[in-house]
Structures are given as C-alpha cells and as structure tokens.
Design an enzyme around this catalytic site. Structure first.
Site, short mmCIF file in Angstrom:
data_model
loop_
_atom_site.label_atom_id
_atom_site.label_comp_id
_atom_site.label_asym_id
_atom_site.label_seq_id
_atom_site.Cartn_x
_atom_site.Cartn_y
_atom_site.Cartn_z
N MET A 13 11.27 -24.27 -33.57
CA MET A 13 11.14 -25.69 -33.22
C MET A 13 10.90 -26.55 -34.46
SD MET A 13 11.96 -26.62 -30.36
CE MET A 13 11.58 -28.28 -30.84
N CYS A 91 2.50 -29.82 -29.60
CA CYS A 91 3.55 -29.28 -28.71
C CYS A 91 3.38 -27.78 -28.49
CB CYS A 91 4.92 -29.54 -29.33
SG CYS A 91 5.18 -31.25 -29.77
N THR A 92 2.36 -27.20 -29.08
CA THR A 92 2.12 -25.76 -28.99
C THR A 92 1.69 -25.39 -27.57
OG1 THR A 92 1.28 -26.00 -31.21
CG2 THR A 92 0.84 -23.92 -30.14
N ALA A 115 1.87 -32.26 -25.33
CA ALA A 115 3.07 -32.12 -24.50
C ALA A 115 3.52 -30.67 -24.52
CB ALA A 115 4.19 -33.01 -25.03
N ARG A 116 3.35 -29.99 -23.39
CA ARG A 116 3.80 -28.60 -23.32
C ARG A 116 5.32 -28.54 -23.21
NH1 ARG A 116 -0.77 -27.13 -18.95
NH2 ARG A 116 -0.39 -29.34 -18.49
N HIS A 147 12.83 -17.57 -20.76
CA HIS A 147 12.85 -17.95 -22.18
C HIS A 147 13.39 -16.80 -23.02
CE1 HIS A 147 10.07 -21.11 -20.85
NE2 HIS A 147 10.51 -21.79 -21.89
N HIS A 148 13.66 -17.11 -24.27
CA HIS A 148 14.14 -16.16 -25.28
C HIS A 148 13.15 -15.00 -25.48
CE1 HIS A 148 11.32 -18.06 -28.16
NE2 HIS A 148 11.56 -19.14 -27.44
N LYS A 151 9.52 -15.29 -27.36
CA LYS A 151 8.39 -16.12 -26.89
C LYS A 151 7.15 -15.27 -26.65
CE LYS A 151 7.13 -19.76 -23.62
NZ LYS A 151 6.47 -20.57 -24.67
N THR A 158 5.14 -25.06 -19.81
CA THR A 158 5.81 -25.94 -18.85
C THR A 158 5.60 -25.45 -17.42
OG1 THR A 158 7.51 -26.28 -20.53
CG2 THR A 158 8.04 -27.00 -18.28
N1 LIG Z 1 6.40 -28.70 -26.30
C1 LIG Z 1 7.65 -28.29 -26.30
O1 LIG Z 1 8.57 -28.99 -25.82
C2 LIG Z 1 7.98 -26.95 -26.86
C3 LIG Z 1 6.96 -26.14 -27.27
N2 LIG Z 1 7.23 -24.95 -27.87
C4 LIG Z 1 6.09 -24.23 -28.36
O2 LIG Z 1 6.03 -24.45 -29.77
C5 LIG Z 1 5.44 -23.32 -30.40
C6 LIG Z 1 6.36 -22.81 -31.51
O3 LIG Z 1 7.53 -22.29 -30.95
P1 LIG Z 1 8.67 -21.66 -31.87
O4 LIG Z 1 9.12 -22.67 -32.88
O5 LIG Z 1 9.67 -21.04 -30.98
O6 LIG Z 1 7.83 -20.50 -32.62
P2 LIG Z 1 8.10 -19.77 -34.01
O7 LIG Z 1 7.41 -18.46 -33.93
O8 LIG Z 1 9.56 -19.82 -34.32
O9 LIG Z 1 7.35 -20.70 -35.07
C7 LIG Z 1 5.97 -20.70 -35.22
C8 LIG Z 1 5.57 -21.48 -36.45
O10 LIG Z 1 4.16 -21.44 -36.58
C9 LIG Z 1 3.82 -20.90 -37.86
N3 LIG Z 1 2.64 -20.04 -37.69
C10 LIG Z 1 2.58 -18.84 -37.12
N4 LIG Z 1 1.31 -18.38 -37.13
C11 LIG Z 1 0.58 -19.31 -37.75
C12 LIG Z 1 -0.80 -19.42 -38.09
N5 LIG Z 1 -1.67 -18.45 -37.77
N6 LIG Z 1 -1.20 -20.52 -38.74
C13 LIG Z 1 -0.33 -21.50 -39.05
N7 LIG Z 1 1.00 -21.46 -38.75
C14 LIG Z 1 1.43 -20.37 -38.11
C15 LIG Z 1 5.04 -20.14 -38.35
O11 LIG Z 1 5.07 -20.21 -39.77
P3 LIG Z 1 5.18 -18.97 -40.78
O12 LIG Z 1 5.28 -17.71 -39.98
O13 LIG Z 1 6.39 -19.27 -41.62
O14 LIG Z 1 3.93 -19.07 -41.58
C16 LIG Z 1 6.16 -20.97 -37.75
O15 LIG Z 1 6.44 -22.08 -38.58
C17 LIG Z 1 5.19 -22.30 -29.30
O16 LIG Z 1 3.85 -22.43 -28.87
C18 LIG Z 1 6.15 -22.74 -28.20
O17 LIG Z 1 5.76 -22.34 -26.93
C19 LIG Z 1 8.51 -24.52 -28.06
C20 LIG Z 1 9.56 -25.27 -27.65
C21 LIG Z 1 9.39 -26.56 -27.00
O1 LIG Z 2 8.51 -21.19 -26.56
C1 LIG Z 2 9.48 -21.88 -26.20
O2 LIG Z 2 10.62 -21.70 -26.65
C2 LIG Z 2 9.25 -22.97 -25.25
N1 LIG Z 2 8.02 -23.24 -24.93
C3 LIG Z 2 7.57 -24.30 -24.11
C4 LIG Z 2 6.75 -23.76 -22.95
O3 LIG Z 2 6.02 -22.78 -23.12
O4 LIG Z 2 6.82 -24.35 -21.88
C5 LIG Z 2 8.63 -25.28 -23.73
C6 LIG Z 2 10.01 -24.73 -23.64
O5 LIG Z 2 10.31 -24.30 -22.37
C7 LIG Z 2 10.37 -23.75 -24.73
#
Ligand SMILES: NC(=O)C1=CN([C@@H]2O[C@H](COP(=O)(O)OP(=O)(O)OC[C@H]3O[C@@H](n4cnc5c(N)ncnc54)[C@H](OP(=O)(O)O)[C@@H]3O)[C@@H](O)[C@H]2O)C=CC1
Ligand SMILES: O=C(O)C1=N[C@H](C(=O)O)C[C@H](O)C1
Length: 266
Positions: A13, A91-92, A115-116, A147-148, A151, A158
C-alpha cells in the site's frame, strides 16, 4: 500542494500511495518513511527522495502523515505525530483495543482519521449494511472476506467494520454478537460470524449476507486496484489537514451520515 509523509512506504500500500502522489496535482510525497532495518532504507525513489526513518525526517517538510505500516509500528508512529503536532490518517488494520484507545487519546491533541478501508464504496457499504440490518431485523447476518495470501490479520479490518455497522443498525453491542471466524456448532441467534479466504493476489473482497427463511440479500464490494485505497487515503489527508483535533472516519469526509438521514426523512 499538501506535503505528505508516508509511513510504511516500502509496502504494497505504501508503494501505491507513493505512485498516486507522483501523479497528484494536490498532494506530493515529502517523506517516504520505513524502518531503519528495512531493505530499502537509504535507497532513492524516482523523485530523488530517499527512503528514511522517523528519526531522520524533518516535520517542517510534512503537513500530514498517512500510515500504511503494520500494528507493531502504531505506537512509535503516533508518538511522532503527537510530538510534531501532525494530523495522521491511520489505515493499518488488526489494531488491538488498546491501540484503538491510543488513537482516541491522541485525537484529543491532533486530527486523527482511522480508516480500515479508504475506498468510497466501503464507506457507502457500511451505511447500506446498517440500513439493511435494521430493516431486516430478524435476518441472520454473516460476513465473507477474501484477500491475498500475504495478509496477516483476519478477519480483515473492513469485515469487522461491516460487522460493527450491522450491529449498530440493530442497536446491538458488537462484543456480544461478534462470533469471530465460524467453526463447529449450531448458529446462535443474533450472532454475526465471519468466513475468510486467503489466496493468490486478491486485493480485497467483502460480502455481507442477510438471510431469512426462503430468501437472502447479499451486499458486497470488490477492489481491483490498490490505487482505489491510495486515492482514498490521499483525499482523507487533504480533508484532515483542514480539521481541528478530533477522531474522524471516512464517513465524515463523504458526509454519508447526512445523505442517509436526509433520505430517510423523505
Ligand atoms: N485502510 C485501507 O484501505 C487498507 C489497509 N491496509 C492495511 O495496511 C497495512 C499494510 O498493508 P500492506 O501494504 O499490504 O502490507 P506490507 O506488508 O506490504 O507493508 C507493510 C509496511 O510496514 C512496514 N513495517 C513492517 N513492520 C514494521 C514495523 N515493526 N515497524 C515499522 N514499519 C514496519 C514495512 O516496511 P519494511 O518491511 O520495509 O521495513 C512495509 O513498508 C495492513 O495493516 C493492511 O491491512 C491495506 C490495504 C487497504
Ligand atoms: O491487507 C489488505 O490488503 C487490506 N486490508 C484492509 C482490511 O483489512 O480490511 C482493507 C482491504 O480490504 C485490503
């Protein structure tokens, strides 16, 4: 131009937000924030910026933070936002109750938008689910999400938000009706259960089923591109920057509560 710092910039993301900011006319990336142990730390992005860590950034170059990291990073990220007096879009997903309480406490001092799911469609779906749950007050409600395979949390944030919306529609206490992921045993009346799929590269799919004897309604949402979430998060940042300290959600930006209450008065 709104100056945006992206937390978790190296993730799926984070990268989607970095790309979307590169094409935006209203917001720009001024800090790509990762852990100092990240494999990309110190590497250069296309716009010449380098991936950096919270310890090395200058808050003067940031108007708003967008956090797409993981729950483990929440406390450090929030502490930085508070110390720097920066609005933060979180968004986490998979946050604990304690972490959600941290957001509420922080929102007394800075604007916080949690925002989830940052898509417009899910914000609307939450309202539709609350409405359907109230109207079909005896229907069994179940939630499916897919989801993928990477995750980590389940059910998705959501899916939980949709469960909360369904409970709210019936004035039920969420902790009482939430049954978690379905397993063995006969369904208890009023319980709301989840089914979870993790497979391939599915970006995010949710379906809420309301079933009675003989018929059922299915309300669903599917995302086919992470840019949908990225654009939603950037719009949230643009909106949040203008707000006073407080605890906000996507519903506030889209003013859907207003739309629905006006509609229901007609
Ligand atoms: N609100 C929304 O609409 C959406 C929310 N999400 C949520 O967003 C979050 C991220 O998803 P996604 O991008 O797929 O996940 P990824 O695993 O691809 O990315 C996670 C990121 O967090 C970093 N990270 C991991 N552990 C730590 C730590 N302990 N401290 C600091 N940074 C850390 C990683 O950096 P590195 O490893 O390089 O250090 C990386 O940049 C999830 O919680 C997901 O559910 C996802 C999609 C949509
Ligand atoms: O981890 C994801 O990819 C996503 N996470 C969010 C969630 O937990 O609801 C939003 C989205 O569906 C993608």
């Amino acid at each position: 131009m709104l100056k945006v710092g992206v937390l978790g910039a190296s993730g799926r993301m984070g990268q989607a937000v970095v790309t979307a900011l590169g094409q935006s006319e209203k917001a720009e990336l001024t800090a790509a924030i990762v852990r100092s142990t990240s494999s990309v730390f110190g590497k250069e992005l296309d716009n010449g910026l380098k991936y950096t860590s919270l310890k090395n950034i200058n808050a003067q170059n940031i108007d708003v933070l967008i956090d797409f990291s993981l729950p483990e990073a929440l406390e450090e990220n929030l502490t930085y936002a508070l110390q720097s007096k920066l609005p933060v879009v979180v968004c986490t997903t998979g946050l604990t109750d304690k972490q959600q309480q941290m957001l509420a406490t922080a929102s007394e001092q800075i604007p916080v938008l949690y925002a989830r799911n940052t898509s417009v469609g899910v914000a609307l779906l939450e309202q539709l689910v609350a409405l359907a749950s109230a109207a079909l007050s005896t229907a069994d409600i179940e939630i499916f999400e897919a989801h993928h395979k990477h995750k980590k949390d389940a059910p998705s944030g959501t899916a939980i938000a949709l469960g909360e919306a369904a409970a709210k529609g019936r004035h039920q206490d969420w902790s009482t009706v939430n049954t978690g992921v379905r397993g063995d045993g006969v369904r208890q009346d009023e319980s709301i259960g989840f089914s979870v799929m993790r497979a391939g590269d599915i970006i995010g799919e949710h379906q809420v089923t309301l079933a009675t004897e003989g018929e059922r309604i299915e309300l669903g949402h599917k995302v086919s591109n992470r840019n949908t979430f990225a654009q939603g998060a950037i719009n949230a940042g643009l909106w949040l920057y203008r707000q006073k300290p407080g605890n906000y959600g996507m519903q506030d930006i889209l003013e859907l509560n207003k739309v629905f209450s006006q509609l229901l008065k007609q």
